[in-house]
Design a protein around this motif. Sequence first.
Motif, mmCIF file in Angstrom:
data_model
loop_
_atom_site.group_PDB
_atom_site.id
_atom_site.type_symbol
_atom_site.label_atom_id
_atom_site.label_comp_id
_atom_site.label_asym_id
_atom_site.label_seq_id
_atom_site.Cartn_x
_atom_site.Cartn_y
_atom_site.Cartn_z
ATOM 1 N N PRO A 1 0.849 -1.201 0.000
ATOM 2 C CA PRO A 1 0.000 0.000 0.000
ATOM 3 C C PRO A 1 0.887 1.255 0.000
ATOM 4 C CG PRO A 1 -0.510 -1.460 1.870
ATOM 5 C CD PRO A 1 0.722 -1.989 1.229
ATOM 6 N N GLY B 1 3.027 -7.542 7.098
ATOM 7 C CA GLY B 1 3.048 -7.656 8.557
ATOM 8 C C GLY B 1 3.716 -6.515 9.263
ATOM 9 N N CYS B 2 4.341 -5.610 8.520
ATOM 10 C CA CYS B 2 5.035 -4.542 9.226
ATOM 11 C C CYS B 2 4.631 -3.166 8.733
ATOM 12 C CB CYS B 2 6.539 -4.794 9.215
ATOM 13 S SG CYS B 2 7.550 -3.745 8.220
ATOM 14 N N ALA B 3 4.538 -2.236 9.676
ATOM 15 C CA ALA B 3 4.261 -0.833 9.387
ATOM 16 C C ALA B 3 5.431 -0.028 9.955
ATOM 17 C CB ALA B 3 2.951 -0.397 10.033
ATOM 18 N N LEU C 1 6.941 -4.361 3.993
ATOM 19 C CA LEU C 1 6.941 -5.815 4.107
ATOM 20 C C LEU C 1 5.608 -6.229 4.687
ATOM 21 C CD1 LEU C 1 9.401 -7.843 3.852
ATOM 22 C CD2 LEU C 1 9.554 -7.721 6.339
ATOM 23 N N ARG D 1 7.188 3.711 10.658
ATOM 24 C CA ARG D 1 6.928 5.144 10.779
ATOM 25 C C ARG D 1 8.216 5.932 10.703
ATOM 26 N NH1 ARG D 1 2.121 4.720 15.337
ATOM 27 N NH2 ARG D 1 0.612 3.888 13.837
ATOM 28 N N TYR E 1 4.827 0.676 4.332
ATOM 29 C CA TYR E 1 4.537 -0.765 4.459
ATOM 30 C C TYR E 1 5.497 -1.583 3.599
ATOM 31 C CZ TYR E 1 0.544 1.878 6.037
ATOM 32 O OH TYR E 1 -0.236 2.807 6.682
ATOM 33 N N PRO F 1 15.328 -0.689 13.791
ATOM 34 C CA PRO F 1 14.386 -1.680 14.310
ATOM 35 C C PRO F 1 14.623 -1.951 15.794
ATOM 36 C CG PRO F 1 15.277 -2.392 12.194
ATOM 37 C CD PRO F 1 16.026 -1.162 12.576
ATOM 38 N N CYS F 2 13.548 -2.171 16.519
ATOM 39 C CA CYS F 2 13.549 -2.506 17.964
ATOM 40 C C CYS F 2 13.728 -1.277 18.859
ATOM 41 C CB CYS F 2 14.625 -3.523 18.356
ATOM 42 S SG CYS F 2 14.523 -5.047 17.448
ATOM 43 N N GLU G 1 9.595 3.882 18.933
ATOM 44 C CA GLU G 1 8.243 3.471 18.556
ATOM 45 C C GLU G 1 8.175 2.017 18.112
ATOM 46 O OE1 GLU G 1 6.420 6.229 15.833
ATOM 47 O OE2 GLU G 1 4.403 5.622 16.453
ATOM 48 N N THR G 2 9.270 1.458 17.623
ATOM 49 C CA THR G 2 9.281 0.059 17.165
ATOM 50 C C THR G 2 9.620 -0.915 18.283
ATOM 51 O OG1 THR G 2 11.624 -0.071 16.559
ATOM 52 C CG2 THR G 2 10.146 0.899 14.930
ATOM 53 N N ALA G 3 9.778 -0.395 19.501
ATOM 54 C CA ALA G 3 10.179 -1.253 20.629
ATOM 55 C C ALA G 3 9.058 -2.211 20.999
ATOM 56 C CB ALA G 3 10.574 -0.409 21.829
ATOM 57 N N GLU H 1 3.788 6.812 7.585
ATOM 58 C CA GLU H 1 3.844 5.361 7.819
ATOM 59 C C GLU H 1 3.910 4.663 6.474
ATOM 60 O OE1 GLU H 1 1.459 3.220 11.000
ATOM 61 O OE2 GLU H 1 0.426 2.458 9.212
#
Lengths: 410, 410
Positions: free
Chosen positions: A87, A112-114, A110, A116, A108, A185-186, A189-191, A106
């Motif tokens: 999308p 399953g993942c969003a 992949l 930001r 997309y 990643p991690c 906000e992605t935590a 935001e």
Amino acid sequence: MRRTILSALCLLAAAVVRGQQPTPGAAVRADGRAVNTRAAVQLLLETRKPALAFDPGFSPEEFNRWKRDVSRAVTALMQHPAAGEDPAPQLLSDEERDGYRLQKWECYPLAGCAVRFLVLIPGGVSAAAPAPAVLCIPGSGQTKELMAGEPELAPAFELPAAEKRNDMARQFVRAGMVAVAVDNPCTGETADLEWVSPKYRGYDYDDASRVLLELGWSYQGYASFIDRYVLEWMKRQPAVRHDRIVVSGFSLGTETLMILGALDREIYAFVYNDFLCRTRERALAMTLPGNDGRRHFPNSIRHLIPGMLTQFDFPDLVAALAPRPVICTEGGMDRDFRLVERAYAIAGNPSGCRCLHQPRFADPAVRHDVDSIPYGISRDDFFRLANVDPKNHYFKGETIVPWVKDLVVR
Amino acid sequence: MRRTILSALCLLAAAVVRGQQPTPGAAVRADGRAVNTRAAVQLLLETRKPALAFDPGFSPEEFNRWKRDVSRAVTALMQHPAAGEDPAPQLLSDEERDGYRLQKWECYPLAGCAVRFLVLIPGGVSAAAPAPAVLCIPGSGQTKELMAGEPELAPAFELPAAEKRNDMARQFVRAGMVAVAVDNPCTGETADLEWVSPKYRGYDYDDASRVLLELGWSYQGYASFIDRYVLEWMKRQPAVRHDRIVVSGFSLGTETLMILGALDREIYAFVYNDFLCRTRERALAMTLPGNDGRRHFPNSIRHLIPGMLTQFDFPDLVAALAPRPVICTEGGMDRDFRLVERAYAIAGNPSGCRCLHQPRFADPAVRHDVDSIPYGISRDDFFRLANVDPKNHYFKGETIVPWVKDLVVR
């Protein structure tokens, strides 16, 4: 320098007294073999030289061929999935700040993942008047909010006040460039569990990294896939001069920077805000047992890219950025800086790389200028020998921003 | 069973009270996407089903084709280097024991490494009267000396007395078979700093594993390369019936067993002394945060074979051993045993696999027989649901030795 050597000797002596060999190489026998697995594995690492190491004797043609080989090898290591029918990215918010707009998007990349990210747009910049842009990739423990000078999204994410100077995206937007800030990643906000952490203890990158490794991927493969997706989005923005996109990496973010540099020949310039070192050499050298009586690999598995050390090391990847401009801001070994400078000379842009030492090591007389690092040392000793000043590790905006501005506003 | 569920519920409730989601899947939004990296990575693991999972609907032809595919995939994952011009193995010592001879050998599978192993030869066995043989691969923390019933090589290697029942090599030689005992890398004679460890705290497998992973290899790739080298040596020994070689793995050693089974079609039979489980399912399920507020992958990086979970899981590898006899001795999920039994039926040897539960779970009425494991549980709850009895984890010689003897002395 005398103190450094003395303290290294004391540590080595203490280890020997405990009956612990500071380097596994001590277990290698006269016939060149070891029964000790760790020693045999050390020998494997030592003898399997990277296949695509930069050669200072390259002709310009050989250099270009080598760059293509490096690019192919990085592509294979990163295991980026094929682009799907994702999308379109969504604008989540758009707010005024002092002299610029702050947008939150935001995307997309992949299933399953969003993902930001923040976009900081200087006043007056538009499709009619596009500006150069910088993709800002933070260091460990830092968030896109920190880079944008915004409040953290959770109290648990708050860092000590001294970290606020790492607001690289805000510094770039104030200098007239579009700045795009991503999270590693991690982080932030992605935590995961860190949102409700009773107090800050650092983010857990390792659990997600391990799952990715099980899947034949890696933390850096995942991070660079996402950041490359954002980079491609940046190129399509009418307010961005897509021929003047800079990638700026701080600390952990320099790894993604090097990977993006090898994968994408359209990036215009690079900011490498960390010390430059050979990770393979560091693994060979930093084998002194810790207080727990064990050897510890120099870094955690979020840095693990299976097979990378058989191909090249970090200075090779920086060399492969030539002739595109790069600024390295936190020193390292002169030996490695000379290698990068040689690459830029071969590529016909000798002034394209700016290699700066930390202030503490600015005077060549106080620097160690060695060809190799002894084995069996601690992290502290490695840092001393490699001219690293970990206490002065921050985004060197005062030097970087004018350098980038001068480059892209031409 | 009621207590199990109650205690699982209590743990989940405690985690929720701490504000911690027991499973990262809780962060997945209604649109099927997560901003939380750990949740997105969980989805990746969940949706990327193993490409070479065993299909109970295979025809015998499909099963054979599948076995070849598995074998090829294992070969690719293991990254064994090509055989070199290695010096011949050397006999280091040859001593009499009660009813058998104990030899110690050293071989050279790889440049830089010397590998020692023990060979136990029953009295009366010779080139003129060769015997079946068993390659014995120990579990974590165990040595070849433990398996041979010999004293440990260093006081630091001593294990609690209860571990002495894991003398699988001695049990096999007393039953009339040649037994070959190897060390897992990093253990016992192959250890590094543990030789002078002030007290036993387990071996460090992780540091060497990490170096191997950096080189694009893995602990299991290295271990199986060495064990395969020893296995090939066994086939050349005149006192060994090379058509009656059994591989017996305990705990960690079962992983090497499965790999050798996929790589070498000449192995006659297998002893799998551990519980059987799906490591992918375990990773998906065991996500309950620990007392440190973090999720922990179910095992350490010595078990990491990058990419393996995209191909198959352990029960698939055991299924791929069919029709060659296997005994599984420490239970697991009936669902997985049924899968293995189905493979043996397809391969035309329905009595070829003997799948035994732990005594505690021998009665089907006390076993959990479930199709799937809930996510967000702890290791203890996983063990309970998968019918694992960790306190009764030892080499089940009383059952195994008669089974093997009956099989190979035919």
